[in-house]
Write a protein that holds these residues in place. Structure first.
Motif, PDB file in Angstrom:
ATOM      1  N   GLY A   1     -29.672  18.153  11.719  1.00 51.03           N
ATOM      2  CA  GLY A   1     -30.719  18.842  11.909  1.00 51.03           C
ATOM      3  C   GLY A   1     -31.813  17.825  12.898  1.00 51.03           C
ATOM      4  N   THR A   2     -31.292  16.830  13.396  1.00 53.23           N
ATOM      5  CA  THR A   2     -31.280  15.706  14.581  1.00 53.23           C
ATOM      6  C   THR A   2     -31.360  16.994  16.246  1.00 53.23           C
ATOM      7  OG1 THR A   2     -30.524  14.221  13.291  1.00 53.23           O
ATOM      8  CG2 THR A   2     -31.459  13.873  15.076  1.00 53.23           C
ATOM      9  N   THR A   3     -32.428  16.883  16.637  1.00 48.98           N
ATOM     10  CA  THR A   3     -32.640  17.309  17.874  1.00 48.98           C
ATOM     11  C   THR A   3     -32.412  16.201  18.936  1.00 48.98           C
ATOM     12  OG1 THR A   3     -33.806  19.435  17.218  1.00 48.98           O
ATOM     13  CG2 THR A   3     -33.966  18.906  19.393  1.00 48.98           C
ATOM     14  N   VAL A   4     -32.056  15.890  19.910  1.00 43.35           N
ATOM     15  CA  VAL A   4     -32.033  14.664  20.602  1.00 43.35           C
ATOM     16  C   VAL A   4     -32.949  15.195  22.470  1.00 43.35           C
ATOM     17  CG1 VAL A   4     -30.918  13.427  21.972  1.00 43.35           C
ATOM     18  CG2 VAL A   4     -30.197  13.575  20.156  1.00 43.35           C
ATOM     19  N   THR A   5     -33.946  14.119  22.260  1.00 41.81           N
ATOM     20  CA  THR A   5     -35.376  14.418  22.871  1.00 41.81           C
ATOM     21  C   THR A   5     -35.679  13.313  24.462  1.00 41.81           C
ATOM     22  OG1 THR A   5     -36.216  12.896  22.127  1.00 41.81           O
ATOM     23  CG2 THR A   5     -36.196  15.015  20.893  1.00 41.81           C
ATOM     24  N   GLY A   6     -34.170  12.878  24.300  1.00 50.98           N
ATOM     25  CA  GLY A   6     -34.325  11.995  25.496  1.00 50.98           C
ATOM     26  C   GLY A   6     -32.488  11.137  25.345  1.00 50.98           C
ATOM     27  N   ILE A   7     -32.204  10.980  27.120  1.00 50.54           N
ATOM     28  CA  ILE A   7     -31.534   9.734  27.018  1.00 50.54           C
ATOM     29  C   ILE A   7     -31.695   8.885  28.079  1.00 50.54           C
ATOM     30  CG2 ILE A   7     -28.747   9.255  27.482  1.00 50.54           C
ATOM     31  CD1 ILE A   7     -28.511  12.361  27.456  1.00 50.54           C
ATOM     32  N   ASP A   8     -31.893   7.213  27.199  1.00 47.27           N
ATOM     33  CA  ASP A   8     -31.984   6.174  28.496  1.00 47.27           C
ATOM     34  C   ASP A   8     -30.589   5.598  28.674  1.00 47.27           C
ATOM     35  OD1 ASP A   8     -33.014   3.840  29.757  1.00 47.27           O
ATOM     36  OD2 ASP A   8     -34.105   3.486  28.333  1.00 47.27           O
ATOM     37  N   LEU A   9     -30.313   5.959  29.999  1.00 47.63           N
ATOM     38  CA  LEU A   9     -28.497   5.434  30.503  1.00 47.63           C
ATOM     39  C   LEU A   9     -29.161   3.830  30.800  1.00 47.63           C
ATOM     40  CD1 LEU A   9     -27.983   8.131  33.208  1.00 47.63           C
ATOM     41  CD2 LEU A   9     -26.833   8.105  30.368  1.00 47.63           C
ATOM     42  N   ARG A  10     -30.065   3.565  30.866  1.00 48.50           N
ATOM     43  CA  ARG A  10     -30.490   1.683  31.236  1.00 48.50           C
ATOM     44  C   ARG A  10     -30.008   1.230  29.964  1.00 48.50           C
ATOM     45  NH1 ARG A  10     -34.799  -0.379  34.721  1.00 48.50           N
ATOM     46  NH2 ARG A  10     -33.264   1.241  36.207  1.00 48.50           N
ATOM     47  N   ALA A  11     -31.114   2.081  28.430  1.00 49.39           N
ATOM     48  CA  ALA A  11     -30.766   0.740  28.015  1.00 49.39           C
ATOM     49  C   ALA A  11     -30.113   1.682  27.147  1.00 49.39           C
ATOM     50  CB  ALA A  11     -31.910   1.164  26.632  1.00 49.39           C
TER      51      ALA A  11
ATOM     52  N   ASP B   1     -29.300   4.322  25.095  1.00 51.35           N
ATOM     53  CA  ASP B   1     -29.584   4.764  23.852  1.00 51.35           C
ATOM     54  C   ASP B   1     -30.052   5.828  23.521  1.00 51.35           C
ATOM     55  OD1 ASP B   1     -31.687   4.322  24.942  1.00 51.35           O
ATOM     56  OD2 ASP B   1     -32.852   2.651  22.974  1.00 51.35           O
ATOM     57  N   VAL B   2     -30.111   7.245  22.620  1.00 51.06           N
ATOM     58  CA  VAL B   2     -30.459   8.565  22.712  1.00 51.06           C
ATOM     59  C   VAL B   2     -31.956   8.327  21.819  1.00 51.06           C
ATOM     60  CG1 VAL B   2     -28.131   9.470  23.014  1.00 51.06           C
ATOM     61  CG2 VAL B   2     -29.026   9.064  20.345  1.00 51.06           C
ATOM     62  N   LEU B   3     -32.491   9.486  22.145  1.00 49.30           N
ATOM     63  CA  LEU B   3     -33.943   9.266  21.456  1.00 49.30           C
ATOM     64  C   LEU B   3     -34.347  10.403  20.670  1.00 49.30           C
ATOM     65  CD1 LEU B   3     -37.291   8.160  20.326  1.00 49.30           C
ATOM     66  CD2 LEU B   3     -37.788   9.304  22.407  1.00 49.30           C
ATOM     67  N   ASP B   4     -34.682  10.841  19.149  1.00 49.13           N
ATOM     68  CA  ASP B   4     -34.304  12.119  18.699  1.00 49.13           C
ATOM     69  C   ASP B   4     -35.764  12.100  18.285  1.00 49.13           C
ATOM     70  OD1 ASP B   4     -34.734  11.234  16.163  1.00 49.13           O
ATOM     71  OD2 ASP B   4     -32.488  11.031  16.001  1.00 49.13           O
TER      72      ASP B   4
END
Length: 411
Positions: A78-88, A90-93
């Motif tokens: 039930g977790t939708t990932v909305t973005g990937i930050d390659l520099r940091a 991490d992934v944002l859900d």
């Protein structure tokens, strides 16, 4: 802090990735993020055994419910990932949570292509991708219902077989002259059209759908309108017109995307700490000499072992040949190999009319792919023949009395 691998996509590919990492000795943190609320499951039963009633629902799940906790995998359904930050890194859900990674594995799969005609949003129009989709469709396949399947690929034909077996009246609409024509060519595609017509399917080829027409209530589908003016009655419409890789996250992150996430033979993307497996991976293939993307179960099952090896610093390129299978009525089939730039001929060993055969696609006398239909325990020999790149005798290849293994060395 311990190293951490984050896997985005909690289907078969994601589940097998965390399994392969643990089996390979990885003792860092593992996070598996999936949009669906179900724990990871396999998709073939959704259009085959489970949909057709021969398998139980639980058989679709990759692991028992307690497997993830026992193997210290942080499964977040039930977790939708909305973005990937390659520099940091991490992934944002969608909840606003950021999860850091040392390595990221993308296993986001594919999604059905949508039908773009008036009425496509009516009730009774279905797609088959998730376990919930299969649950709803299975409950709808009741005797006497008029089911129209739009599309003549593997999903469409498997749904048609399940619907006919359940006692539905079934019409299949195909744009090409034959179903599966682009996959199998005319020599073998005819076998599948004959199979379905023989089981009472109204298979219509060279058709174009122009509209889905509502029934009297105005909200539920009642018919499918074709370009020639024909109306096909429908209580239920199942759309199976292909799938598209879910690459939006990868594209937004700046990864190299070209009909899938482009990865090397170790499944690394254009960023060395990001890998891709399954439907979205357009992978360099050492044997085939090109990048290939395969939307079938075998890649999601087998590529994770290579991804895990790469994360663990091991040199284990992915070189398995593409493989898929189908079950329709009394026909079981396995296909292995890759026909990319065309073939010269198809050689059949066995009885095409009885649908007991092995077919081979050749170019320049070399076998590119093979398909066994209701003939079993030959896949390993077919793969060895493809890998050998031997120029084979057409007559010996067609002769059931000649062992396939002998052709690898004899040529």
């Amino acid at each position: 802090m311990n190293a951490r691998v984050v896997v985005v996509g909690a289907g078969l590919g994601g589940a097998k990735t965390v399994e392969a990492l643990r089996d390979g000795g990885y003792d860092g943190r593992l996070v598996l993020l999936g949009t669906e609320t179900e724990r990871p499951y396999e998709r073939p039963p959704l259009s085959k055994g489970y949909l057709g009633g021969s398998e139980e629902r639980d058989a679709a799940f990759v692991h028992p419910a307690d497997w993830y906790a026992r193997h210290d995998v942080d499964l977040r359904p039930g977790t939708t990932v909305t973005g990937i930050d390659l520099r940091a890194r991490d992934v944002l859900d969608a909840s606003g949570t950021r999860t850091g990674f040392d390595h990221l594995v993308l296993a986001t799969g594919s999604e059905p292509r949508r039908l773009d005609v008036p009425g496509a949003d009516l009730d009774g129009v279905r797609y088959l991708r998730t376990l919930d989709d299969s649950d709803r469709l299975r409950a709808s396949l009741t005797p006497g219902r008029h089911v129209v399947v739009i599309g003549g690929g593997w999903i469409g034909l498997e749904v048609a077989a399940a619907a006919r077996t359940a006692g539905c009246e079934v019409t299949v609409l195909v744009r090409d002259p034959l179903p599966l024509l682009r996959v199998l060519g005319p020599e073998l595609a005819t076998m599948f059209s004959d199979l379905h017509r023989g089981h009472g399917v109204d298979l219509r080829t060279r058709t174009d759908v122009t509209e889905l027409v509502p029934a009297g209530d105005g909200t539920h589908v009642g018919a499918v309108a074709l370009a020639d003016g024909t109306l096909v009655e429908a209580d239920l419409v199942v759309v199976g017109i292909g799938a598209a890789p879910r690459t939006a996250l990868a594209e937004a992150a700046g990864l190299h995307v070209e009909d899938g996430v482009v990865v090397d033979r170790h499944l690394r993307s254009s960023h060395p700490h990001v890998l891709a497996v399954g439907d979205i991976a357009r992978a360099e293939h050492p044997l085939l000499g090109t990048h290939v993307r395969v939307e079938h179960w075998a890649n999601a099952l087998n590529q994770p072992a290579t991804a895990a090896a790469t994360v663990l610093g091991r040199d284990e390129p992915y070189d398995r040949l593409p493989y898929f299978f189908t079950d329709q009525y009394d026909l079981g089939m396995e296909y292995v190999g890759h026909v990319d730039h065309g073939y010269d001929e198809v050689v059949v060993r066995g009885d095409l009319e009885a649908r007991e055969l092995v077919a081979f696609w050749l170019r320049g006398g070399r076998v590119l792919a093979g398909m066994n239909v209701n003939v079993w325990d030959v896949v390993d020999d077919v793969q060895a023949l493809i890998r050998s790149r031997a120029v084979v005798s057409r007559d010996r290849l067609a002769d059931p009395d000649v062992p396939l293994a002998s052709l690898v060395t004899a040529g």
